[in-house]
Design a protein around this motif. Structure first.
Motif, mmCIF file in Angstrom:
data_model
loop_
_atom_site.group_PDB
_atom_site.id
_atom_site.type_symbol
_atom_site.label_atom_id
_atom_site.label_comp_id
_atom_site.label_asym_id
_atom_site.label_seq_id
_atom_site.Cartn_x
_atom_site.Cartn_y
_atom_site.Cartn_z
ATOM 1 N N GLN A 71 38.098 3.044 39.399
ATOM 2 C CA GLN A 71 38.532 2.707 37.988
ATOM 3 C C GLN A 71 39.538 1.408 38.162
ATOM 4 O O GLN A 71 40.006 0.624 37.046
ATOM 5 C CB GLN A 71 39.616 3.842 37.117
ATOM 6 C CG GLN A 71 38.588 4.781 36.079
ATOM 7 C CD GLN A 71 39.153 5.821 35.200
ATOM 8 O OE1 GLN A 71 40.761 5.413 34.833
ATOM 9 N NE2 GLN A 71 38.711 7.063 34.558
ATOM 10 N N GLN A 72 40.281 1.339 39.264
ATOM 11 C CA GLN A 72 41.253 0.339 39.370
ATOM 12 C C GLN A 72 40.211 -0.818 39.690
ATOM 13 O O GLN A 72 40.426 -1.700 38.841
ATOM 14 C CB GLN A 72 42.006 -0.204 40.911
ATOM 15 C CG GLN A 72 42.965 1.676 40.390
ATOM 16 C CD GLN A 72 43.695 1.889 41.615
ATOM 17 O OE1 GLN A 72 42.977 1.931 43.326
ATOM 18 N NE2 GLN A 72 44.860 1.487 41.486
ATOM 19 N N ASN A 73 38.977 -0.616 39.787
ATOM 20 C CA ASN A 73 37.916 -2.286 39.789
ATOM 21 C C ASN A 73 37.875 -2.607 38.561
ATOM 22 O O ASN A 73 37.764 -2.231 37.667
ATOM 23 C CB ASN A 73 37.339 -1.917 41.011
ATOM 24 C CG ASN A 73 38.048 -1.846 42.198
ATOM 25 O OD1 ASN A 73 39.379 -1.749 42.569
ATOM 26 N ND2 ASN A 73 36.915 -0.856 43.167
ATOM 27 N N TYR A 117 39.613 7.071 41.090
ATOM 28 C CA TYR A 117 40.856 5.586 40.248
ATOM 29 C C TYR A 117 40.780 5.230 40.859
ATOM 30 O O TYR A 117 41.175 3.874 40.477
ATOM 31 C CB TYR A 117 41.969 7.228 40.927
ATOM 32 C CG TYR A 117 43.403 6.442 40.328
ATOM 33 C CD1 TYR A 117 43.773 6.183 39.301
ATOM 34 C CD2 TYR A 117 43.705 5.934 42.188
ATOM 35 C CE1 TYR A 117 45.449 5.636 39.628
ATOM 36 C CE2 TYR A 117 45.312 4.477 41.824
ATOM 37 C CZ TYR A 117 45.554 4.958 40.408
ATOM 38 O OH TYR A 117 47.241 4.211 40.719
ATOM 39 N N LYS A 118 40.145 4.738 42.151
ATOM 40 C CA LYS A 118 39.893 3.984 42.777
ATOM 41 C C LYS A 118 38.995 2.714 41.942
ATOM 42 O O LYS A 118 38.880 1.793 41.756
ATOM 43 C CB LYS A 118 39.654 3.786 43.997
ATOM 44 C CG LYS A 118 39.180 2.639 45.090
ATOM 45 C CD LYS A 118 39.258 2.951 46.349
ATOM 46 C CE LYS A 118 39.565 1.648 47.507
ATOM 47 N NZ LYS A 118 39.678 1.619 48.810
ATOM 48 N N MET A 136 44.763 5.909 34.762
ATOM 49 C CA MET A 136 45.445 5.432 35.168
ATOM 50 C C MET A 136 47.225 5.196 34.243
ATOM 51 O O MET A 136 48.669 5.534 34.951
ATOM 52 C CB MET A 136 45.434 3.286 34.829
ATOM 53 C CG MET A 136 44.761 2.359 35.327
ATOM 54 S SD MET A 136 44.612 3.054 36.943
ATOM 55 C CE MET A 136 42.954 3.748 37.339
ATOM 56 N N GLU A 170 49.397 8.944 42.729
ATOM 57 C CA GLU A 170 49.658 8.079 44.173
ATOM 58 C C GLU A 170 50.069 9.205 45.115
ATOM 59 O O GLU A 170 50.249 9.196 46.519
ATOM 60 C CB GLU A 170 50.474 7.086 44.241
ATOM 61 C CG GLU A 170 49.919 5.859 42.805
ATOM 62 C CD GLU A 170 50.667 4.824 42.581
ATOM 63 O OE1 GLU A 170 52.162 4.755 42.894
ATOM 64 O OE2 GLU A 170 51.052 3.495 41.638
ATOM 65 N N SER A 195 48.861 7.657 37.374
ATOM 66 C CA SER A 195 48.913 6.812 38.359
ATOM 67 C C SER A 195 49.901 7.718 39.526
ATOM 68 O O SER A 195 50.249 7.579 41.061
ATOM 69 C CB SER A 195 49.719 5.309 37.650
ATOM 70 O OG SER A 195 48.647 4.717 37.701
#
Length: 73
Positions: A71-73, A68-69, A34, A41, A37
């Motif tokens: 780790q976002q969840n 990345y996705k 993160m 992005e 980020s």
């Protein structure tokens, strides 16, 4: 897409995105992705543009975005 992306430009952008994705994946391996980020992005935007132009984005970039996705969840 209003303008047509040339193959040479797509290849150059894909190479830059691949290098950046590999560097981020290496630097943040097992860590807090993160923190990267803003760069991730930008990779996501570039991958979307490449796909819209029907150019296959690098595997490194696609894998980084998937990681990345997750780790976002």
């Amino acid at each position: 897409m209003a303008q047509i992306m040339t193959m040479e430009f797509a290849e150059a952008m894909n190479e830059v995105v691949r290098e950046l994705a590999e560097e981020i994946a290496w630097r943040y391996e097992g860590g807090d992705m993160m923190a990267a980020s803003p760069a991730i992005e930008k990779i996501a935007k570039t991958v979307a543009v490449l796909k819209e132009a029907r150019y296959e984005p690098s595997e490194a970039a696609v894998n980084l975005l998937a990681q990345y996705k997750r780790q976002q969840n």
